[in-house]
Design an enzyme around this catalytic site. Structure first.
Site, PDB file in Angstrom:
ATOM      1  N   CYS A   1     -21.320  78.710  48.037  1.00  0.00           N
ATOM      2  CA  CYS A   1     -19.882  78.549  47.826  1.00  0.00           C
ATOM      3  C   CYS A   1     -19.064  78.926  49.057  1.00  0.00           C
ATOM      4  CB  CYS A   1     -19.421  79.329  46.597  1.00  0.00           C
ATOM      5  SG  CYS A   1     -19.379  81.133  46.766  1.00  0.00           S
ATOM      6  N   ASP A   2     -19.566  79.815  49.911  1.00  0.00           N
ATOM      7  CA  ASP A   2     -18.847  80.196  51.129  1.00  0.00           C
ATOM      8  C   ASP A   2     -18.504  78.976  51.979  1.00  0.00           C
ATOM      9  OD1 ASP A   2     -20.836  81.942  50.110  1.00  0.00           O
ATOM     10  OD2 ASP A   2     -20.765  83.226  51.867  1.00  0.00           O
ATOM     11  N   ALA A   3     -19.371  77.953  51.914  1.00  0.00           N
ATOM     12  CA  ALA A   3     -19.189  76.754  52.729  1.00  0.00           C
ATOM     13  C   ALA A   3     -17.839  76.092  52.472  1.00  0.00           C
ATOM     14  CB  ALA A   3     -20.316  75.756  52.454  1.00  0.00           C
ATOM     15  N   LEU A   4     -17.241  76.345  51.302  1.00  0.00           N
ATOM     16  CA  LEU A   4     -16.000  75.666  50.949  1.00  0.00           C
ATOM     17  C   LEU A   4     -14.791  76.219  51.714  1.00  0.00           C
ATOM     18  CD1 LEU A   4     -16.553  75.177  47.118  1.00  0.00           C
ATOM     19  CD2 LEU A   4     -16.994  73.574  49.002  1.00  0.00           C
ATOM     20  N   PHE A   5     -14.952  77.349  52.373  1.00  0.00           N
ATOM     21  CA  PHE A   5     -13.938  77.812  53.324  1.00  0.00           C
ATOM     22  C   PHE A   5     -14.232  77.307  54.730  1.00  0.00           C
ATOM     23  CE2 PHE A   5     -12.235  80.618  56.547  1.00  0.00           C
ATOM     24  CZ  PHE A   5     -10.964  80.958  56.081  1.00  0.00           C
TER      25      PHE A   5
END
Length: 330
Positions: free
Chosen positions: A119-123
């Site tokens: 989910c970090d990838a979405l930043f």
């Protein structure tokens, strides 16, 4: 904000200058520069950092983490219009436009170099792709971002809890109290990433309303999970397991909620949450300007302490403070 920014500039991290850990700080410093009497000093620091990397993203072509630093390149380009600042990022994104992105999102170290499986990838990548479209007018970058965002969201978003799993390894894990594992900073990356995507997407973009709806749904849930002292704990659904304050998640949540209020995406009912969050962040700043209680690099809820810091925590602080300044001026 100035004290925190100056401390970080005087105490640079040991991370490589292109790494994701650096990206929120330079984006936050840009926002501070626009509002500061030290504007040129801060913009010069961002430029020196970009020159250090020769305006390159990180070395792994499809890894979202290696795209995050280009957000500050695009932002500085808006002021200085030097094509050197954005050409390497646009070349990287051109490569991405040719890729099929047809892989499974089940977590595996081999696959993290292409798909957004965490989910970090979405930043990291989506705001950069949105900036590429708003800078060039080429809608293909935003369209790719849109497709990959919802592929990851459909996989990692828990529609009952209105929170994101960090990755597929956590689907069946539970906290000590029996609740699902939802990491504060991981969800902070997502909510802040949503704010930044919406900030840079063209206002008439066809898929914009879907992003707004997700932002509003998540924001309501996140506000409910704030502690009475203004902090969000590292574990969102089991705060008692790690009761120590945590400022990176708190910073990103405060930033995103304040941005939502400033843009009319969220109502005034969030003001108390935002102001409590900012007060909590300010209490975590040491007299030197060092921001404490930042959970170190990780992929799940972890411990922290008053002297523990990281550049992404400082970046979240500066982003949050910039939105608080806007809120105070309304």
């Amino acid at each position: 904000m100035t004290t925190v920014a100056d401390w970080q500039l005087a105490n640079p991290s040991a991370h490589e200058p292109y790494e994701w850990q650096e990206a929120p700080f330079w984006a936050g410093l840009y926002e501070l520069a626009l509002r500061s009497s030290s504007r040129q000093e801060y913009l010069d620091a961002i430029r020196r950092h970009g020159e250090t990397t020769q305006w390159q993203p990180g070395p792994r072509p499809f890894l979202a983490d290696d795209h995050a630093i280009t957000q500050s390149y695009f932002l500085l380009y808006r002021l200085e219009h030097d094509r050197r600042m954005i050409e390497p990022a646009l070349a990287r994104f051109q490569e991405m436009l040719q890729a099929p992105f047809a892989e499974s999102l089940e977590f595996s170290n081999e696959k993290t170099t292409r798909e957004w499986v965490w989910c970090d990838a979405l930043f990291m990548s989506p705001p950069a792709l949105a900036l590429a479209t708003s800078t060039t007018g080429d809608g293909r970058y935003a369209d790719l971002m849109n497709r990959l965002w919802w592929k990851t969201t459909d996989y990692l978003y828990d529609k009952q809890e209105h929170l994101f799993y960090r990755d597929s390894r956590f689907f069946d894990q539970r906290e000590a109290n029996g609740k699902k594992v939802f990491w504060s900073r991981g969800n902070g990356w997502v909510l802040a990433g949503l704010a930044r995507v919406l900030q840079y997407l063209p206002p008439d973009y066809a898929g914009r309303k879907r992003f707004v709806a997700l932002f509003q749904e998540m924001a309501q849930r996140i506000a409910e999970l704030q502690g009475p002292d203004g902090y969000w704990r590292a574990s969102l659904l089991d705060p008692d397991s790690r009761p120590i304050p945590e400022t990176s998640g708190t910073g990103f949540f405060t930033y995103a909620l304040a941005w939502g209020m400033n843009e009319g995406v969220l109502g005034r009912e969030y003001e108390q949450t935002v102001r409590r969050g900012w007060s909590a962040l300010v209490r975590a700043v040491r007299p030197s300007g060092k921001l404490g209680y930042v959970q170190r690099v990780g992929d799940r809820p972890g411990d922290t302490g008053p002297e523990q810091t990281e550049t992404y925590g400082t970046g979240a602080f500066l982003l949050a403070g910039s939105e608080l300044l806007r809120l105070a001026a309304r």
